[in-house]
Design a protein around this motif. Structure first.
Motif, PDB file in Angstrom:
ATOM      1  N   VAL A   1      87.501   9.860   2.478  1.00  0.00           N
ATOM      2  CA  VAL A   1      88.423  11.004   2.465  1.00  0.00           C
ATOM      3  C   VAL A   1      87.800  12.211   1.760  1.00  0.00           C
ATOM      4  N   LEU A   2      87.248  12.000   0.578  1.00  0.00           N
ATOM      5  CA  LEU A   2      86.640  13.112  -0.147  1.00  0.00           C
ATOM      6  C   LEU A   2      85.432  13.666   0.610  1.00  0.00           C
TER       7      LEU A   2
ATOM      8  N   THR B   1      84.095   7.131  -1.089  1.00  0.00           N
ATOM      9  CA  THR B   1      85.265   7.035  -0.225  1.00  0.00           C
ATOM     10  C   THR B   1      85.136   8.076   0.888  1.00  0.00           C
TER      11      THR B   1
ATOM     12  N   TRP C   1      82.535   8.638  -7.932  1.00  0.00           N
ATOM     13  CA  TRP C   1      82.495   8.661  -6.474  1.00  0.00           C
ATOM     14  C   TRP C   1      81.153   8.108  -5.979  1.00  0.00           C
TER      15      TRP C   1
ATOM     16  N   TYR D   1      79.512  10.362   3.562  1.00  0.00           N
ATOM     17  CA  TYR D   1      80.063   9.055   3.199  1.00  0.00           C
ATOM     18  C   TYR D   1      79.095   7.921   3.541  1.00  0.00           C
TER      19      TYR D   1
ATOM     20  N   LEU E   1      84.752  13.576   3.874  1.00  0.00           N
ATOM     21  CA  LEU E   1      85.207  14.326   5.057  1.00  0.00           C
ATOM     22  C   LEU E   1      85.878  15.632   4.646  1.00  0.00           C
ATOM     23  N   GLY E   2      86.642  15.592   3.567  1.00  0.00           N
ATOM     24  CA  GLY E   2      87.299  16.802   3.081  1.00  0.00           C
ATOM     25  C   GLY E   2      86.302  17.879   2.690  1.00  0.00           C
TER      26      GLY E   2
END
Length: 168
Positions: free
Chosen positions: A103-104, A101, A96, A155, A106-107
């Motif tokens: 998505v991860l 990315t 990562w 991110y 923000l998650g």
């Protein structure tokens, strides 16, 4: 530098950067819309009472002030950002870090709402998920906004950090 030190440096930079993004978004929201910012001195006051064994307060604003509470609160805010960045890297791994990315990031940012909703706010007298505040929905929305901004910051900062000349 060895790989572990490089990894730690990247995590620290990402955590600081993401927290700074969150603060910039909060400051912008305050200036444009009058949305109050988090009072990190109150977090410092809460933490400042830990050595005496006091972890819960009826109202942190009414608790005895602690010397240096603002510095303690701001430091805790940024150290927490670094810890959350470490959680992100623990989940996403060095792959990562090489190719971040959104998505991860923000998650993880949103998932970390667990801490203020179930630890910090109850400990400071605001109740679970700010349930004892005058406007719980607004407080929850502000927390969500902060954590989305933090996730976005994870991110965006990772995109910068990935280009630093530190082999991983």
């Amino acid at each position: 530098m060895n790989n572990m030190l490089e990894l730690i440096v990247r995590i620290v930079l990402i955590g600081i950067g993401a927290t700074a993004v969150m603060d910039i978004v909060a400051l912008t929201a305050k200036r444009l819309f009058g949305i109050p910012m988090s009072d990190w001195a109150m977090v410092g006051r809460w933490i400042g009472h830990f050595p005496q064994g006091q972890f819960r307060h009826a109202s942190i604003a009414k608790a005895t002030p602690v010397p240096g509470e603002s510095v303690i609160g701001w430091a805790a805010h940024y150290f927490t950002g670094i810890a959350y960045a470490a959680v992100l890297v623990a989940i996403g791994g060095t792959s990562w870090l090489r190719s971040p990315t959104p998505v991860l990031a923000l998650g993880v940012g949103i998932a970390m709402l667990v801490a203020p909703f179930f630890i910090m706010q109850p400990g400071m007298g605001a109740g679970i998920a700010a349930s004892k505040t005058p406007n719980p929905k607004a407080a929850r929305l502000r927390s969500l906004m902060n954590h989305v901004a933090f996730g976005l910051g994870l991110y965006l900062t990772a995109l910068v950090v990935v280009h630093l000349p530190l082999p991983l």
